[in-house]
Design a protein around this motif. Structure first.
Motif, short mmCIF file in Angstrom:
data_model
loop_
_atom_site.label_atom_id
_atom_site.label_comp_id
_atom_site.label_asym_id
_atom_site.label_seq_id
_atom_site.Cartn_x
_atom_site.Cartn_y
_atom_site.Cartn_z
N GLU A 212 6.41 4.73 17.76
CA GLU A 212 6.69 5.34 16.46
C GLU A 212 8.19 5.56 16.36
O GLU A 212 8.70 6.67 16.62
N PRO A 213 8.95 4.53 15.99
CA PRO A 213 10.42 4.63 16.06
C PRO A 213 11.02 5.70 15.17
O PRO A 213 11.99 6.35 15.56
N LEU A 214 10.49 5.89 13.95
CA LEU A 214 11.06 6.91 13.07
C LEU A 214 10.89 8.30 13.68
O LEU A 214 11.84 9.10 13.74
N ASN A 215 9.65 8.60 14.12
CA ASN A 215 9.42 9.89 14.77
C ASN A 215 10.28 10.04 16.02
O ASN A 215 10.80 11.11 16.31
N LEU A 216 10.43 8.93 16.77
CA LEU A 216 11.24 8.97 17.99
C LEU A 216 12.68 9.32 17.67
O LEU A 216 13.31 10.13 18.35
N SER A 217 13.20 8.71 16.61
CA SER A 217 14.59 9.01 16.20
C SER A 217 14.74 10.48 15.84
O SER A 217 15.71 11.14 16.24
N ILE A 218 13.75 11.04 15.12
CA ILE A 218 13.84 12.43 14.67
C ILE A 218 13.77 13.40 15.85
O ILE A 218 14.59 14.31 15.97
N VAL A 219 12.78 13.19 16.73
CA VAL A 219 12.63 14.16 17.84
C VAL A 219 13.70 13.98 18.91
O VAL A 219 14.05 14.93 19.59
N LEU A 220 14.24 12.76 19.04
CA LEU A 220 15.37 12.57 19.95
C LEU A 220 16.59 13.33 19.44
O LEU A 220 17.37 13.88 20.23
N PHE A 221 16.75 13.36 18.11
CA PHE A 221 17.85 14.15 17.53
C PHE A 221 17.68 15.62 17.92
O PHE A 221 18.64 16.28 18.34
N GLY A 222 16.45 16.15 17.76
CA GLY A 222 16.21 17.54 18.13
C GLY A 222 16.43 17.78 19.62
O GLY A 222 17.05 18.78 20.01
N LEU A 223 15.92 16.87 20.46
CA LEU A 223 16.06 17.03 21.91
C LEU A 223 17.53 16.97 22.32
O LEU A 223 17.99 17.77 23.14
N GLY A 224 18.28 16.02 21.73
CA GLY A 224 19.70 15.91 22.06
C GLY A 224 20.48 17.14 21.65
O GLY A 224 21.34 17.64 22.39
N SER A 225 20.19 17.67 20.45
CA SER A 225 20.88 18.87 19.97
C SER A 225 20.57 20.06 20.86
O SER A 225 21.45 20.86 21.20
N ALA A 226 19.28 20.21 21.25
CA ALA A 226 18.89 21.34 22.10
C ALA A 226 19.56 21.24 23.47
O ALA A 226 20.04 22.24 24.00
N ASN A 227 19.61 20.04 24.04
CA ASN A 227 20.26 19.89 25.35
C ASN A 227 21.76 20.18 25.26
O ASN A 227 22.33 20.82 26.14
N PHE A 228 22.40 19.72 24.18
CA PHE A 228 23.83 20.00 23.99
C PHE A 228 24.07 21.51 23.93
O PHE A 228 24.94 22.05 24.61
N ARG A 229 23.25 22.21 23.14
CA ARG A 229 23.46 23.65 22.98
C ARG A 229 23.05 24.43 24.23
O ARG A 229 23.51 25.55 24.43
N ALA A 230 22.18 23.83 25.05
CA ALA A 230 21.79 24.49 26.30
C ALA A 230 22.79 24.22 27.42
O ALA A 230 22.62 24.72 28.53
N GLY A 231 23.82 23.41 27.14
CA GLY A 231 24.85 23.14 28.14
C GLY A 231 24.72 21.79 28.82
O GLY A 231 25.58 21.42 29.62
N ASN A 232 23.64 21.03 28.51
CA ASN A 232 23.46 19.69 29.09
C ASN A 232 24.16 18.68 28.18
O ASN A 232 23.53 17.87 27.50
N ILE A 233 25.49 18.71 28.18
CA ILE A 233 26.26 18.01 27.14
C ILE A 233 26.11 16.49 27.26
O ILE A 233 25.84 15.80 26.26
#
Length: 619
Positions: A212-233
Motif C-alpha cells: 500500500e504505497p500511499l499509506n506507506l508514504s503517509i505513515v513513514l512521514f509520521g514515523l520519521g517525524s516522531a523519530n526526529f523529535r525523539a532525538g533519532n535524527i
C-alpha cells in the motif's frame, strides 16, 4: 461512464442503501496505490443525469475520499457536501451518516474539527441503534481524529483504542494498521514521541506487507517525524526521504512537499543550511498552486531563519517580506509572535538595536494577549466537547427509555411473567441516572478547575491570578495589612527551548512550579502570566520578609538543572518585587513589579530587585 455505469441498476433494485457498491470498494482499494489515476478516472466519469440520487451520492463520497487522500481538504469538503445534497437522513440513513463521516475527516484536515463533532456523535448513536459495526468503528475512528486535533487526548485514546479492539479488517480506513497509525499521530501531537513510534512502526510494517504505497508514504512521514523529535535524527531523516520518494512515484506532489518541509527542519538542526534552503525552495515550488497560505508562510519563515543563520541579511529581508504576505495576524497569532522575534534578530544583526528592542517589546505584548485569548478559546473548546459528551449520555438515556417502553408494551400481555424484570430494568435506569448526575457534577467541577488552571504547570492561569491580585490588594488596603507582589521571569528561557527543545523547556517550567509549590506558604498565591513569567502574591508579608522569601526561592530555582540532569544546562531567575503603599491599585503594583523585573534583567539577571518607590532593603 467508465466507473459507475453499472451502479444505477444495483441501487434501483433496492429502496435503501446499506453498503457501498463493488465499484466503490475497488476504487477505495486503488487509492493506496494510484490515487492520482483514480482522481483522473473519477473526474472523467461523473454519473449521468438520470442516475439515482444514491448513485450520485456514492460518486461524490469516493471523490471526497480521493481528494482527502491527496491532501486537498477544501475540495474534499465540497465533494462530500455535494453528495449530501442528493440524499437525506430519512431517505438514505446509512449513506447519509457515512458521507457525514467522510465530510468530517475533510473538515478536520481543513482545521475546524469542532464544527464536525456533533455530526460524528449522531453517526455513533445511529450505528449503535442499528447494530452497524462497520459504521460504528468508522465513527469512533473519526471522532478520535477530531479529539486529537482538539488536544482532548483522553477522548481520542478512548475512541481509537475501542476502534482498534473491534476492527478485524486488514485493509482500508478502519483497518487495525490504519488505526494504529492514528494512535501514533495522537501521541505525537501530545508530545509523547517515543510512545508514537511503535504504533507508527506497526502501520509501516502493514503497509509494506500489503503493498500500500500511499499509506506507506503517509505513515513513514509520521514515523520519521516522531523519530526526529525523539532525538533519532539520522533514522528520522532516512524515513522521511523514503516517504518523499514513494510520494514522488505516486505523483503525490503534496506528500513530497510535506516531507521536504520536515526534512528542511532536520537540515537546520544539523546546521546544513545550504541543503535546508534547497529543500525549502523545492517545497515552495510544490505548494505554489495549492493556495495553502499557512504552508506558504511556514516555508518562507523557515527560509528567513536559514538566511539569518547564514548571515545573508538582504536575503533574510526578502524572505521576511514574503512570509508577511501570507501572515494573517488574526488567525495566526503564534506565527505573528515568531515573526516579531525573528525581525528583532534581523534588526540586531543589522546593528539597529532600537528597532530590535521595539520588535521584542511587540512580541512580548502579542504573547501576553495570545495567552489570554488562548485560555478563553480553550474554555470554549472544552465546553463544546462537554456538550458532545453530554449528548452521548442523553442518547444512552433515550436508548434505555426506548427499551423500557417496549418492555411496558410486552408487559401488558405477560404482566406476571415480566413484572420482576420490569422492576429490575427500572432500578437499572435509576442507577444509571444517578451515575450520570454524579458524572455531570464531576465534569462541571473539572471544567471549573480547567478554567482557572494553567494546563502545563498546574498553577493558576493569567486571568485567575490577576483576579486574585485585585482581591488581595483591595483587602490589604481595606484592612491595612502588608502585601508584597513580585514577578518572576526565567532567564534566557527561549535559549533553553532553542538549544534543548520544547520538551525540555516544558520540564523546566514543571519543575519550577513544583519548587514554588513546596517553598511558598499555603497563603501565598502564584500563577503563570506568560510563557516563562509568573506573578507571586505574598499576603501579610512586609518588604524585608518578602525579599528574603523570594531570594531564597531564587537560589532553589538554580537547582532545577540538577533535577533535569542535562549537561551545561543552567537555570536562573530574575525577580521584580514591590510593596503596597499609599493605597495603590493592583495594576499599578503589577506594573511596578514589572519595572523592577526589567531592572533586574538590566543589572545582569539572577537577582531580586525592589521597585524604587518601595522601602530599601539591605541584601
Amino acid at each position: 461512464m467508465l466507473i459507475f455505469s453499472g451502479v444505477a441498476n444495483v441501487f434501483a433494485a433496492q429502496a435503501v442503501v446499506y453498503s457501498f457498491s463493488d465499484e466503490y470498494q475497488s476504487l477505495t482499494s486503488r487509492l493506496t496505490t494510484e490515487p492520482q489515476r483514480v482522481l483522473t478516472e473519477l473526474t472523467n466519469s461523473a454519473p449521468q443525469r438520470d442516475a439515482s440520487n444514491a448513485v450520485k451520492a456514492e460518486y461524490y463520497a469516493i471523490l471526497s475520499d480521493t481528494y482527502y487522500a491527496l491532501t486537498y481538504p477544501q475540495k474534499a469538503i465540497e465533494s462530500a457536501q455535494k453528495g449530501l445534497s442528493f440524499i437525506t437522513e430519512e431517505s438514505e440513513p446509512w449513506l447519509y451518516h457515512n458521507l457525514k463521516l467522510i465530510e468530517a475527516t475533510a473538515i478536520e484536515m481543513a482545521g475546524a474539527p469542532i464544527d464536525a463533532l456533533l455530526a460524528v456523535n449522531k453517526a455513533v448513536a445511529w450505528a449503535q441503534d442499528n447494530h452497524n459495526e462497520e459504521t460504528y468503528i468508522l465513527a469512533l475512528y473519526v471522532r478520535g481524529l477530531l479529539f486529537t486535533s482538539l488536544n482532548e487526548y483522553s477522548g481520542a485514546a478512548e475512541n481509537f483504542l475501542e476502534a482498534y479492539s473491534l476492527s478485524t479488517q486488514y485493509t482500508g480506513k478502519i483497518s487495525k494498521a490504519n488505526i494504529a497509525g492514528m494512535i501514533g499521530v495522537m501521541y505525537e501531537n501530545r508530545g509523547d514521541y517515543k510512545l508514537a513510534i511503535p504504533y507508527y512502526a506497526e502501520a509501516v510494517a502493514h503497509a509494506r506487507k500489503n503493498n500500500e504505497p500511499l499509506n506507506l508514504s503517509i505513515v513513514l512521514f509520521g514515523l520519521g517525524s516522531a523519530n526526529f523529535r525523539a532525538g533519532n535524527i539520522d533514522l528520522g531523516e532516512t524515513q522521511l526521504i523514503e516517504s518523499a520518494d514513494i510520494a514522488r512515484s505516486l505523483d503525490d506532489s503534496q506528500g513530497v512537499g510535506y516531507a521536504l518541509k520536515q526534512l528542511a527542519k532536520i537540515s537546520i538542526k544539523k546546521q546544513d543550511y545550504a541543503l535546508a534552503e534547497k529543500r525549502l525552495k523545492r517545497a515552495a515550488e510544490i505548494f505554489a498552486d495549492s493556495e495553502n497560505r499557512p504552508i506558504d508562510f511556514q516555508i518562507s519563515k523557515s527560509l528567513f531563519e536559514v538566511a539569518l543563520a547564514t548571515g545573508e541579511l538582504d536575503k533574510a529581508e526578502r524572505h521576511r517580506d514574503r512570509a508577511k504576505e501570507f501572515l494573517n495576524p488574526t488567525t495566526m497569532p503564534s506565527d505573528t509572535i515568531e515573526i516579531e522575534q525573528l525581525e528583532a534578530e534581523l534588526a540586531a544583526a543589522q546593528g539597529d538595536l532600537a528597532v530590535a528592542y521595539a520588535h521584542m517589546q511587540q512580541a512580548l505584548t502579542l504573547s501576553s494577549e495570545y495567552h489570554a485569548t488562548r485560555n478563553s478559546e480553550q474554555l470554549h473548546r472544552l465546553r463544546a466537547i462537554y456538550r458532545v459528551r453530554a449528548s452521548e449520555q442523553e442518547n444512552k438515556i433515550l436508548e434505555h427509555q426506548n427499551r423500557l417502553q417496549r418492555f411496558a408494551l410486552n408487559a401488558q400481555e405477560q404482566r406476571n411473567v415480566y413484572l420482576w424484570a420490569f422492576l429490575g430494568i427500572l432500578l437499572l435506569v435509576c442507577c444509571l441516572l444517578a451515575v450520570m448526575v454524579y458524572r455531570v457534577k464531576a465534569q462541571s467541577k473539572a471544567l471549573t478547575k480547567l478554567a482557572i488552571t494553567d494546563d502545563l504547570t498546574g498553577l493558576y492561569n493569567r486571568r485567575h491570578i490577576i483576579e486574585q491580585l485585585e482581591r488581595q490588594v483591595n483587602a490589604a488596603n481595606r484592612y491595612k495589612y502588608d502585601l508584597c507582589v513580585a514577578i518572576i521571569d526565567l532567564d534566557f528561557f527561549k535559549k533553553i527551548n532553542d538549544s534543548y527543545g520544547h520538551a525540555v523547556g516544558d520540564r523546566v517550567l514543571i519543575e519550577f512550579s513544583n519548587i514554588c509549590s513546596k517553598n511558598l506558604r499555603q497563603s501565598d498565591i502564584i500563577g503563570r502570566i506568560g510563557g516563562e513569567e509568573f506573578l507571586v502574591i505574598l499576603p501579610h508579608t512586609n518588604l524585608q520578609d518578602g525579599y528574603n522569601a523570594l531570594d531564597g526561592l531564587r537560589h532553589k530555582i538554580s537547582m532545577v538543572s540538577n533535577v533535569i540532569d542535562i549537561k551545561d544546562l543552567s537555570i536562573s531567575a530574575s525577580i521584580g518585587l514591590t510593596f503596597t503603599t499609599d493605597g495603590r491599585e493592583s495594576m499599578q503594583l503589577m506594573a511596578d513589579a514589572d519595572t523592577a523585573l526589567y531592572q533586574a534583567k538590566t543589572l545582569g539577571r539572577d537577582q531580586v530587585v525592589i521597585h524604587p518607590q518601595s522601602t530599601p532593603v539591605n541584601s
